[in-house]
Scaffold this active site. Sequence first.
Site, PDB file in Angstrom:
ATOM      1  N   GLU A  91       0.397  -1.068   0.015  1.00 30.68           N
ATOM      2  CA  GLU A  91      -0.064   0.120  -0.229  1.00 30.68           C
ATOM      3  C   GLU A  91       0.729   1.349   0.213  1.00 30.68           C
ATOM      4  O   GLU A  91       2.570   1.304   0.553  1.00 30.68           O
ATOM      5  CB  GLU A  91      -0.857   0.062   0.544  1.00 30.68           C
ATOM      6  CG  GLU A  91      -1.614  -1.121   1.303  1.00 30.68           C
ATOM      7  CD  GLU A  91      -2.598  -0.870   0.203  1.00 30.68           C
ATOM      8  OE1 GLU A  91      -3.501  -0.466  -0.605  1.00 30.68           O
ATOM      9  OE2 GLU A  91      -3.839  -2.523  -0.154  1.00 30.68           O
ATOM     10  N   TYR A 107     -12.694 -16.453 -16.505  1.00 26.38           N
ATOM     11  CA  TYR A 107     -12.164 -16.645 -15.943  1.00 26.38           C
ATOM     12  C   TYR A 107     -12.426 -18.117 -15.643  1.00 26.38           C
ATOM     13  O   TYR A 107     -10.708 -17.987 -15.980  1.00 26.38           O
ATOM     14  CB  TYR A 107     -13.284 -16.099 -14.168  1.00 26.38           C
ATOM     15  CG  TYR A 107     -12.286 -15.821 -12.872  1.00 26.38           C
ATOM     16  CD1 TYR A 107     -12.014 -14.278 -12.560  1.00 26.38           C
ATOM     17  CD2 TYR A 107     -12.464 -17.426 -12.730  1.00 26.38           C
ATOM     18  CE1 TYR A 107     -11.391 -14.489 -11.235  1.00 26.38           C
ATOM     19  CE2 TYR A 107     -10.465 -17.252 -11.208  1.00 26.38           C
ATOM     20  CZ  TYR A 107     -10.926 -16.015 -10.423  1.00 26.38           C
ATOM     21  OH  TYR A 107      -9.769 -15.662  -9.970  1.00 26.38           O
TER      22      TYR A 107
HETATM   23  P1  NAI Z   1      -7.833  -6.721  -3.229  1.00 29.51           P
HETATM   24  O1  NAI Z   1      -7.580  -6.122  -3.924  1.00 29.51           O
HETATM   25  O2  NAI Z   1      -8.950  -6.284  -2.109  1.00 29.51           O
HETATM   26  O3  NAI Z   1      -6.486  -7.254  -1.832  1.00 29.51           O
HETATM   27  C1  NAI Z   1      -5.602  -7.676  -2.250  1.00 29.51           C
HETATM   28  C2  NAI Z   1      -4.467  -7.843  -0.877  1.00 29.51           C
HETATM   29  O4  NAI Z   1      -3.001  -7.704  -1.598  1.00 29.51           O
HETATM   30  C3  NAI Z   1      -3.955  -6.273  -0.686  1.00 29.51           C
HETATM   31  O5  NAI Z   1      -3.854  -6.354   0.469  1.00 29.51           O
HETATM   32  C4  NAI Z   1      -3.334  -5.731  -1.801  1.00 29.51           C
HETATM   33  O6  NAI Z   1      -2.799  -4.860  -0.495  1.00 29.51           O
HETATM   34  C5  NAI Z   1      -2.516  -7.023  -1.619  1.00 29.51           C
HETATM   35  N1  NAI Z   1      -1.089  -6.720  -2.640  1.00 29.51           N
HETATM   36  C6  NAI Z   1      -1.018  -7.456  -3.430  1.00 29.51           C
HETATM   37  N2  NAI Z   1       0.084  -6.882  -4.604  1.00 29.51           N
HETATM   38  C7  NAI Z   1       1.226  -7.217  -3.255  1.00 29.51           C
HETATM   39  C8  NAI Z   1       2.442  -7.825  -3.107  1.00 29.51           C
HETATM   40  N3  NAI Z   1       3.138  -7.645  -3.928  1.00 29.51           N
HETATM   41  N4  NAI Z   1       3.054  -8.201  -1.192  1.00 29.51           N
HETATM   42  C9  NAI Z   1       2.354  -7.720  -0.594  1.00 29.51           C
HETATM   43  N5  NAI Z   1       0.312  -7.711  -0.572  1.00 29.51           N
HETATM   44  C10 NAI Z   1       0.088  -7.598  -1.729  1.00 29.51           C
HETATM   45  O7  NAI Z   1      -8.618  -8.253  -3.577  1.00 29.51           O
HETATM   46  P2  NAI Z   1      -9.255  -9.609  -3.188  1.00 29.51           P
HETATM   47  O8  NAI Z   1     -10.695  -9.451  -3.964  1.00 29.51           O
HETATM   48  O9  NAI Z   1      -9.224  -9.337  -2.215  1.00 29.51           O
HETATM   49  O10 NAI Z   1      -8.310 -10.372  -3.714  1.00 29.51           O
HETATM   50  C11 NAI Z   1      -7.580 -11.284  -2.917  1.00 29.51           C
HETATM   51  C12 NAI Z   1      -7.647 -13.425  -2.988  1.00 29.51           C
HETATM   52  O11 NAI Z   1      -9.506 -13.264  -3.527  1.00 29.51           O
HETATM   53  C13 NAI Z   1      -7.161 -12.850  -4.482  1.00 29.51           C
HETATM   54  O12 NAI Z   1      -7.347 -14.521  -4.771  1.00 29.51           O
HETATM   55  C14 NAI Z   1      -8.847 -13.118  -5.864  1.00 29.51           C
HETATM   56  O13 NAI Z   1      -8.394 -13.979  -6.447  1.00 29.51           O
HETATM   57  C15 NAI Z   1      -8.989 -14.121  -4.591  1.00 29.51           C
HETATM   58  N6  NAI Z   1     -11.073 -14.256  -4.745  1.00 29.51           N
HETATM   59  C16 NAI Z   1     -11.949 -12.649  -4.915  1.00 29.51           C
HETATM   60  C17 NAI Z   1     -13.398 -12.739  -5.490  1.00 29.51           C
HETATM   61  C18 NAI Z   1     -13.610 -11.353  -5.854  1.00 29.51           C
HETATM   62  O14 NAI Z   1     -14.633 -11.695  -5.944  1.00 29.51           O
HETATM   63  N7  NAI Z   1     -13.264 -10.458  -5.676  1.00 29.51           N
HETATM   64  C19 NAI Z   1     -13.419 -14.042  -5.299  1.00 29.51           C
HETATM   65  C20 NAI Z   1     -12.796 -15.519  -5.327  1.00 29.51           C
HETATM   66  C21 NAI Z   1     -11.392 -15.590  -5.088  1.00 29.51           C
END
Ligand code: NAI
EC number: 1.3.1.9
Length: 387
Positions: A74, A235
Site C-alpha cells: 500500500e 475466468y
Molecule cells: P484486493 O485487491 O482487495 O486485495 C489484495 C491484497 O493483496 C491487498 O491487501 C494488497 O495490498 C495485497 N497485495 C497485492 N500485491 C501485493 C504484494 N506484492 N505484496 C504484498 N501485498 C500485496 O483483492 P481480493 O479480491 O480480496 O483478492 C484476494 C484473493 O481473493 C485473490 O486471490 C482473488 O483472486 C480471490 N478471490 C476474489 C474474489 C472476488 O470476487 N473479489 C472471488 C474469489 C476469490
Amino acid sequence: MIITPEVKNVVALNCFPPGCKEAVQRQVDYIRSQSALKNGPKRVLILGASSGFGLASRIAAFGAGADTLGVSFERGPSEDRSGSAGWYNNLYFREIAEEHGLYAKNLVGDAFSVSMREQVLSTIKADFGGKVDLVVYSLATGVRPDPESGNLIRSVIKSVGIPYTGLTLNIEKEQLEAVTLEPATLQEIDNTIKVMGGEDWADWIELLNRHDMLADGFKTVAYSYIGPESTQAIYHKGTLGHAKKDLQYHAEMMHEWLRPLGGDAWVTVCKALVTKASVFIPGLSPYVMALFKVTKAMGLHEGCIEQMYRLFFTHLYALNGPSLDAERMIRMDDWELRDDVQSQVNQLLEKITPDNFKDLVDYQGLRQDFMQLNGFGFDNIDYEKSK
Ligand code: NAI
Ligand code: NA
C-alpha cells in the site's frame, strides 16, 4: 471543501480516510455481533491483509481473539496525495484491535520479496512466540519479481484458446462498454500462473516450516474463484483460472507434507464480490451486478465479511473441521452457484444491454460497494471535512 471520489475507468485514484475507518468499523461490528468461535486461531499471518477478503479474514480472526500480522502493498500519504485506502484500513484496523487488547502489526511491502520474508520471520519470532496457527494467502496482484532473476513477471487477464467478447462496466463513465479478450499466449498463461498461482503460497509455508514456526493444528487457506458457466470463458477457463488450478495443485502438495505435522492446506472457493481486484476483471461486472440483484432479492447476499465469518465458523474452526468437495476444496460459492440463483442470473444476463443495465441489474449496489471500498458513499460521513 467537499472531497469527491476520483475514478479512472475502474480504478480509484483517491480515498477518504474517515470513510475507510467506517468501512473497517462496520466489518468489526458485524463480527462482534456473531457468535464467537470456539478454538479459534490465536496467531494469524495474513498475506494481502489490507482490503477485500484478506482484510475480512483478519477481522474474522480478530473476532476470535487472535493477534494478527498483516502484510500488504500500500501507499502512505505524501505531500500532494492521500495514501491508498488499504493504507488507512491497516491503520484503523490496528487501532481497533489495540483498543480490544489485541496485537496487530502491519508490514507494508512486497510479499514476494526476501526482505518481507525476513521481516515476517523476525516478527513471528519476537511477537508470536515463534509460532503461527493460521496463514491466509489473499494476494491479488498483476506483477511479481522473478524469484531467480528479479525481472518483473506480469500476469494477464485473457481468455484461453478463443477470443471472448462481452460487456464490461466503466465505473468512471457509468457505462457498459464492449470488451474483447484476446486469447493468451502460452508465455502469458505461464506468467499468470507465476504471479497468481500457488508457488509463492507454498514457498511461504515451506519457509515457516523450515523455521519450525507452524503450530500444532496449523492451517492455511488461499482464495480462489470458479463461477458458473456464464463467466468461465473470462475466468475459470481463462488465464486466471489456470492460476487458480495451480493454487489447488500446491494445496494438494502441502496437504501431503503438512498432515504428518498435524496441519493442513485448503483452497477456499469464494463468491464473486466487489473488490479493487475484481472490478478490474474485464467482462465480469455484468455477472456481478446480476448476481447481486438475484441474491439480494432471495436473502442470500453476502459481502467479504459475511463470507469470511462463515468460512471461519462453519469450516476452518468448526468442530469437525471443514466440509470439502470432491477435490478437497472449501466451497464458499455454494449459495452463488445454487441452480435457482443461476437460472435467474442467466435470465438477466440474456436481457442486459448498455441501455437497461442501471435498472435491470444491481448497478447501484456495485457502485456503492466500489465507492465504500475507498471510503466514499457512507451517508453517516461528512465529506466536507478535509482529511
Ligand atoms: P484486493 O485487491 O482487495 O486485495 C489484495 C491484497 O493483496 C491487498 O491487501 C494488497 O495490498 C495485497 N497485495 C497485492 N500485491 C501485493 C504484494 N506484492 N505484496 C504484498 N501485498 C500485496 O483483492 P481480493 O479480491 O480480496 O483478492 C484476494 C484473493 O481473493 C485473490 O486471490 C482473488 O483472486 C480471490 N478471490 C476474489 C474474489 C472476488 O470476487 N473479489 C472471488 C474469489 C476469490
Ligand atoms: Na485481500
